[in-house]
Design a protein around this motif. Structure first.
Motif, PDB file in Angstrom:
ATOM      1  N   HIS A  34       0.834  -1.078   0.162  1.00 36.46           N
ATOM      2  CA  HIS A  34      -0.021  -0.073   0.003  1.00 36.46           C
ATOM      3  C   HIS A  34       0.690   1.103   0.088  1.00 36.46           C
ATOM      4  N   HIS A  57       1.317   4.638  -2.493  1.00 36.02           N
ATOM      5  CA  HIS A  57       1.210   6.059  -2.153  1.00 36.02           C
ATOM      6  C   HIS A  57       2.527   6.547  -2.663  1.00 36.02           C
ATOM      7  N   SER A  97       0.786   8.872   6.141  1.00 32.80           N
ATOM      8  CA  SER A  97      -0.549   8.341   6.162  1.00 32.80           C
ATOM      9  C   SER A  97      -1.047   8.104   7.544  1.00 32.80           C
ATOM     10  N   ASP A 120      -6.183   7.442  -0.073  1.00 36.26           N
ATOM     11  CA  ASP A 120      -6.328   6.005  -0.602  1.00 36.26           C
ATOM     12  C   ASP A 120      -7.049   6.135  -1.945  1.00 36.26           C
TER      13      ASP A 120
HETATM   14 ZN    ZN Z   1      -3.498   4.935   2.597  1.00 33.62          ZN
END
Ligand code: ZN
Ligand code: KG4
Length: 338
Positions: free
Chosen positions: A111, A115, A136, A301
């Motif tokens: 993830h 980003h 984040s 996200d």
């Molecule tokens: Zn995220």
């Protein structure tokens, strides 16, 4: 090459299609924020159930938006971690099932790499090597990035992530969730200079962060006020935001000095913060460094970042078998080098 990307690691369902020549040709996002609001945070079981409801219809819609048929899709990228295990399993299961049905490769994406690479989905992508500040709701990390997958950890938060601190301070101030944008808009009305909050871990060497003390400092500041007025809230929001932003400026400058690099990428939900962008832009100008961010809409996200990260890896021939395997905890420094 045309890649479908699926993001289901937390409370947003993201589905996107990235085309090698045309770029993003579908980008759908569904936020569960209304679902979790009354609980004051993300409820993992509700998140998983909602991803199950939303993901397949969104894939159907993404294919329509992209004027594509399943036959046009050459690979599927999904978020394999870090994140909520049940939520990750939804995306992984759907991705692997479609990969089996469509007879195409699938690949689990980190993830935070998503980003990071969202900053390359712009007209002015950063060249490697660069320093990255990833900020984040779950992570706060400074990395030296040699190439995709080759990341050296320079520093990270010892306790709360920056976004988490924004969310908790917003809660203390009686503001909504997610807290980052709420604090940012309150801060615009604040009187700068009324309060000065500490810049944690900046008066000693090193590139690690800590935000839990700042949270306590905020709580104590509010407790010292007789009655918290709207102006007090704005002043506290501004002092808190200034402290976080200034801490990032100091540590980013230190990381650039330490590595000798002159490109800095800032990504993750908190990189949407305008005060952070303005401050780091000014630092970049003063040092002669180049600063890069994702488009504002791709900081938080989304499926686009997963489709793109997957495209970069799948086109190098990376693939995995159909066993479903997610990694709720997954150090960025242990990724395969692309
Ligand atoms: Zn995220
Ligand atoms: O990257 P992200 O969407 O999800 C995670 O991977 O965690 O980041 C969400 C975090 C939240 O904590 C939210 O409050 C923060 O990003 N955030 C912001 C802003 N927009 C979102 N923080 C500060 N300023 C903003 N404008």
């Amino acid at each position: 090459m045309r890649i479908l990307g699926i993001e289901t690691s937390c409370d947003e369902t993201g589905v996107a299609i990235y085309d090698e020549h045309q770029g993003l040709i579908a980008d759908l996002l569904y936020s569960q924020v209304d679902l979790h609001r009354e609980y004051g945070g993300v409820v993992p079981e509700l998140a998983s159930r909602d991803h199950i409801r939303k993901t397949l219809p969104m894939i159907e819609q993404a294919l329509l938006d992209a004027d594509s048929k399943p036959d046009d899709i050459e690979g599927i990228a999904y978020t394999a971690g870090p994140g909520l295990v049940g939520a990750l399993l939804v995306g992984a299961s759907i991705a692997k099932s479609l990969a089996l049905a469509w007879n195409i490769p699938s690949l689990g994406i980190h993830h935070m790499e998503g980003h990071l690479l969202a900053a390359r989905l712009t007209g002015n992508p950063p060249d490697y090597p660069f320093v990255a500040l990833l900020v984040s709701g779950g992570h706060t990390q400074l990395l030296a990035c040699e190439k995709q997958g080759q990341y050296e950890m320079l520093g990270e938060s010892q306790d709360d992530a920056a976004g988490e601190a924004f969310d908790k301070v917003a809660k203390m101030l009686g503001l909504g969730y997610p807290g980052g944008p709420e604090i940012a808009s309150q801060a615009l009305k604040g009187n700068r200079g009324r309060f000065r909050f500490p810049r944690p871990m900046t008066n000693r060497p090193g590139l690690d962060f800590s935000f839990s003390g700042l949270k306590t400092f905020t709580l104590n500041t509010l407790a010292d006020l007789d009655k918290v007025t709207d102006q007090d809230k704005a002043d506290v929001a501004q002092a808190f935001q200034d402290a976080v932003v200034d801490t990032f400026r100091i540590k980013c400058e230190r990381a650039l000095e330490h590595t000798g690099l002159s490109n800095l990428v800032i990504a993750g939900g908190v990189s949407a913060n305008l005060e952070l962008r303005n401050t780091l832009d000014a630092m970049g100008r003063a040092r002669g460094c180049n600063i890069f961010y994702p488009e504002p809409g791709l900081c938080t996200d989304n499926g686009a970042m997963i489709a793109y990260a997957g495209f970069e890896r799948l086109r190098q021939g990376q693939k995995e078998n159909l066993a479903i395997d997610v990694r709720p905890r997954w150090p960025m420094t242990s990724l395969a080098v692309n």
